[in-house]
Design an enzyme around this catalytic site. Structure first.
Site, mmCIF file in Angstrom:
data_model
loop_
_atom_site.group_PDB
_atom_site.id
_atom_site.type_symbol
_atom_site.label_atom_id
_atom_site.label_comp_id
_atom_site.label_asym_id
_atom_site.label_seq_id
_atom_site.Cartn_x
_atom_site.Cartn_y
_atom_site.Cartn_z
ATOM 1 N N CYS A 188 0.942 -1.136 -0.028
ATOM 2 C CA CYS A 188 -0.201 -0.033 -0.011
ATOM 3 C C CYS A 188 0.622 1.308 -0.087
ATOM 4 O O CYS A 188 2.115 1.412 0.193
ATOM 5 C CB CYS A 188 -0.956 0.069 1.239
ATOM 6 S SG CYS A 188 -2.064 -1.516 1.405
ATOM 7 N N GLY B 250 -0.733 0.721 -4.913
ATOM 8 C CA GLY B 250 -2.113 0.131 -4.704
ATOM 9 C C GLY B 250 -3.086 0.687 -5.612
ATOM 10 O O GLY B 250 -3.053 1.744 -5.842
ATOM 11 N N ASN C 62 0.479 0.916 5.989
ATOM 12 C CA ASN C 62 1.329 0.216 4.840
ATOM 13 C C ASN C 62 2.122 -1.037 5.550
ATOM 14 O O ASN C 62 3.044 -0.416 6.275
ATOM 15 C CB ASN C 62 2.154 1.001 4.166
ATOM 16 C CG ASN C 62 3.320 0.464 3.186
ATOM 17 O OD1 ASN C 62 4.172 0.825 2.760
ATOM 18 N ND2 ASN C 62 2.919 -0.833 2.825
ATOM 19 N N GLY C 63 1.955 -2.044 5.378
ATOM 20 C CA GLY C 63 2.678 -2.955 5.921
ATOM 21 C C GLY C 63 1.911 -4.439 6.254
ATOM 22 O O GLY C 63 0.909 -4.549 5.758
ATOM 23 N N CYS D 112 12.910 -3.342 3.566
ATOM 24 C CA CYS D 112 12.517 -4.190 2.434
ATOM 25 C C CYS D 112 13.356 -4.083 1.007
ATOM 26 O O CYS D 112 13.141 -3.047 0.463
ATOM 27 C CB CYS D 112 11.090 -4.179 2.344
ATOM 28 S SG CYS D 112 10.710 -5.093 0.762
ATOM 29 N N TYR E 148 11.546 -3.904 -7.051
ATOM 30 C CA TYR E 148 10.270 -3.823 -7.697
ATOM 31 C C TYR E 148 9.138 -2.572 -7.548
ATOM 32 O O TYR E 148 8.791 -1.999 -8.131
ATOM 33 C CB TYR E 148 9.357 -5.007 -7.857
ATOM 34 C CG TYR E 148 8.154 -5.107 -8.235
ATOM 35 C CD1 TYR E 148 7.993 -5.220 -9.795
ATOM 36 C CD2 TYR E 148 6.901 -4.713 -7.617
ATOM 37 C CE1 TYR E 148 6.784 -5.302 -10.343
ATOM 38 C CE2 TYR E 148 5.805 -4.901 -8.250
ATOM 39 C CZ TYR E 148 5.570 -4.888 -9.574
ATOM 40 O OH TYR E 148 4.372 -4.895 -10.297
ATOM 41 N N CYS F 112 6.587 -13.322 1.685
ATOM 42 C CA CYS F 112 6.880 -12.263 2.624
ATOM 43 C C CYS F 112 5.759 -11.962 3.765
ATOM 44 O O CYS F 112 4.426 -12.152 3.135
ATOM 45 C CB CYS F 112 7.016 -10.929 1.652
ATOM 46 S SG CYS F 112 7.065 -9.462 2.628
ATOM 47 N N CYS G 49 16.000 -6.379 4.864
ATOM 48 C CA CYS G 49 15.614 -7.765 4.838
ATOM 49 C C CYS G 49 15.611 -8.374 3.677
ATOM 50 O O CYS G 49 15.094 -8.029 2.543
ATOM 51 C CB CYS G 49 14.182 -7.840 5.292
ATOM 52 S SG CYS G 49 13.269 -9.022 5.396
ATOM 53 N N CYS H 2 12.677 -12.864 1.476
ATOM 54 C CA CYS H 2 12.156 -13.660 0.303
ATOM 55 C C CYS H 2 13.260 -14.442 -0.466
ATOM 56 O O CYS H 2 13.102 -15.224 -1.253
ATOM 57 C CB CYS H 2 11.552 -12.894 -0.582
ATOM 58 S SG CYS H 2 12.300 -11.207 -1.016
HETATM 59 P P1 AMP Z 1 5.758 -14.330 -12.972
HETATM 60 O O1 AMP Z 1 5.684 -14.719 -13.978
HETATM 61 O O2 AMP Z 1 4.570 -14.930 -11.719
HETATM 62 O O3 AMP Z 1 7.192 -15.080 -12.162
HETATM 63 O O4 AMP Z 1 5.767 -12.680 -12.706
HETATM 64 C C1 AMP Z 1 6.906 -11.938 -12.629
HETATM 65 C C2 AMP Z 1 6.672 -10.640 -12.901
HETATM 66 O O5 AMP Z 1 5.851 -10.200 -11.921
HETATM 67 C C3 AMP Z 1 7.957 -9.810 -13.133
HETATM 68 O O6 AMP Z 1 7.724 -9.009 -14.314
HETATM 69 C C4 AMP Z 1 7.772 -8.777 -11.990
HETATM 70 O O7 AMP Z 1 8.008 -7.512 -12.451
HETATM 71 C C5 AMP Z 1 6.367 -8.892 -11.440
HETATM 72 N N1 AMP Z 1 6.306 -8.858 -10.071
HETATM 73 C C6 AMP Z 1 7.149 -8.912 -9.111
HETATM 74 N N2 AMP Z 1 6.558 -8.932 -7.934
HETATM 75 C C7 AMP Z 1 5.440 -8.359 -8.098
HETATM 76 C C8 AMP Z 1 4.339 -8.053 -7.357
HETATM 77 N N3 AMP Z 1 4.598 -7.863 -5.947
HETATM 78 N N4 AMP Z 1 3.182 -7.507 -7.776
HETATM 79 C C9 AMP Z 1 2.921 -7.539 -9.081
HETATM 80 N N5 AMP Z 1 3.935 -8.041 -10.064
HETATM 81 C C10 AMP Z 1 5.159 -8.230 -9.279
#
Ligand code: AMP
Length: 467
Positions: free
Chosen positions: A9, A35, A109-110, A243, A249, A389, A440, A443
């Site tokens: 968030c 979000g 957020n958390g 984090c 990302y 996480c 941290c 993951c």
């Molecule tokens: P996947 O194919 O399930 O491995 O998704 C990987 C893709 O998800 C990558 O392009 C990342 O940029 C994106 N990604 C990583 N973490 C998240 C997240 N928490 N929420 C949405 N997208 C994510």
């Protein structure tokens, strides 16, 4: 590419400005990437609290008419991450409650790791919860604390909770900001000509012309009221655990958080990745948008030119209606499409920031291959994700994380690419040095700084119809 993780968030607050709600709206707009499920603003005019929240994007929810109904010189706001399937307005924040001394609003957020246990105890004592969110526990603890002033209640409540929180509270008279002792989630403080602002990332300060003062420290609680700013450090000092995934990302590249600019860290990740996993190729292409900064670094270090081989449709929003089953196989192309002319007959290195389940990356690679590449190589600017996480991102279960049960070679075969290289943990740490011990990495390592909850998901055992 977005996949449906939950609970990440963004929060934003303003104190002491005649346009508090308007500025909060803009701050949330800048934090929209944190979000997209719901958004809300609560304002205070000194004698009462005014709230508006809805499902959807900030720009869909608020217009001048709605903002006019949020008067006063202080406000807090919240954006909540998109989830797959149905989501509930009752879980949209900020939450507003009244207690013996007046009103109180909260934006979080958390993720709290002991919320379920606390909730069960509170329910035994007769508390009635309005939502399924862990955040609500904080307000019950706040109301239970038979002390004043409000900051003392906040401290008493926070002493009971464990986990990750960057929190904003608003009552009629003051704004209170708090960050958990490990500082998992970011929270920054800024100054306007009139008043103060607090928010998840500095990109929100930039948008409204606020001057960045500093990050709110791990374990720090700030009150902002007519006497100015006061800082409290009520918890024993522990090691910070920022984090690392915010850098990989989540956060916006133009933000400054955890002592670094996000773009610069991501670019470094790409440089480091090029050193660890060199490849003979003709072009580097980023997976939009999160793969861009690392691709720039990778291209810079490897000398392989950067090309835009994948284009993202930025208008894929919540309003997108899934087409009929018969044409659903368009799948990934709804969001991403390849530029065939740029990649055909080329040896291509595709950069992405992370692999979670592996499913969207696999589809992307099929699209790239089908565009006629000579070779397809994948480079990931983070280590393999092996654990969920518990501190703010509702990740898939361990079983769903492809790297928790597959080797890099198995994942390469699953993606059907010529080579696959992940950034090493050591390489990642180098990019946030000299503060690498303050992060941290759970993951990637499975070593959790706060004990993971057993089963913290709160199930509603009754049905409420929203009207
Ligand atoms: P996947 O194919 O399930 O491995 O998704 C990987 C893709 O998800 C990558 O392009 C990342 O940029 C994106 N990604 C990583 N973490 C998240 C997240 N928490 N929420 C949405 N997208 C994510």
């Amino acid at each position: 590419m977005a996949i449906p993780w939950k609970e990440e968030c963004g929060i934003f607050g303003v104190y002491g400005h005649p346009e508090a709600a308007n500025l909060t709206y803009l701050g949330l707009y800048a934090l929209q990437h944190r979000g997209q499920e719901s958004a809300g603003i609560v304002s205070s005019d000194g004698s009462g609290l005014y709230a508006h929240k809805e499902m959807g994007l900030v720009s869909e929810i608020f217009d001048t008419e709605v903002l006019k109904r949020l008067p006063g010189r202080s406000a807090i706001g919240h954006v909540r991450y998109s989830t797959a399937g149905k989501s509930h307005l009752k879980n949209a924040q900020p939450f507003v409650f009244s207690y013996s001394k007046g009103g109180i609003a909260i934006a979080h957020n958390g993720n709290l790791t002991n919320a379920r246990t606390l909730r069960e105890e509170l329910e035994k004592e007769g508390a009635i919860f309005q939502s399924t969110m862990d955040t609500e526990v904080v307000i019950h603890l706040f109301a239970h604390a038979q002390i004043s002033p409000a900051v003392e209640r906040v401290i008493a409540a926070l002493k009971e909770i464990k986990g990750a929180y960057s929190l904003l509270f608003l009552n009629e008279k003051e704004l209170i900001a708090a960050r958990d002792p490990h500082g998992f989630r970011p929270l920054v403080l800024g100054r306007l000509k009139k008043g103060y602002v607090v928010g998840s990332e500095t990109c929100a300060l930039d948008l409204i012309g606020a001057e960045f003062i500093r990050e709110i420290e791990p374990g720090e609680i700030l009150t902002i009221n007519e006497d100015g700013i006061q800082s409290f450090h009520p918890f024993p000092k522990v090691k910070p655990k920022f984090c690392i995934f915010e850098f990989i990302y989540f956060a916006r590249p133009d933000s400054y958080i955890f002592g670094h600019n996000v773009y610069q860290v991501r670019r470094e990740l790409g440089i480091q990745l090029a050193e660890e996993h060199p490849v003979e190729a003709d072009i580097v292409i980023p997976t939009p948008d999160s793969g861009f900064p690392a691709s720039i670094g990778f291209s810079h270090r490897s000398g392989i030119p950067l090309e835009l081989g994948i284009i993202r449709n930025h208008y894929v929003g919540r309003t997108f209606i899934e087409p009929k089953e018969s044409i659903r196989h368009f799948g990934v192309k709804i969001k991403l499409n390849s530029v065939k002319e740029a990649i055909r007959d080329k040896r291509v290195v595709v950069l992405d920031d992370s692999i979670v389940r592996g499913t969207t990356v696999r589809k992307n690679m099929r699209m790239i291959r089908n565009s006629g590449t000579k070779e397809t190589h994948v480079r990931i600017s983070s280590p393999p994700i092996i654990g969920p996480c518990f501190y703010g991102i509702d990740t898939p279960t361990k079983e769903e994380l492809i790297a928790s049960s597959h080797s890099v070679e198995e994942i390469r075969r699953f993606l059907r690419v010529h080579s696959l290289g992940y950034l090493s943990l050591e390489g990642l740490k180098k990019c946030v040095s000299p503060r690498e011990e303050e992060f941290c990495y759970a993951c990637f390592t499975g070593e959790y700084p706060i004990k993971a909850p057993k089963e913290e998901k709160i199930q509603l055992n009754f049905f409420i119809k929203e009207v």
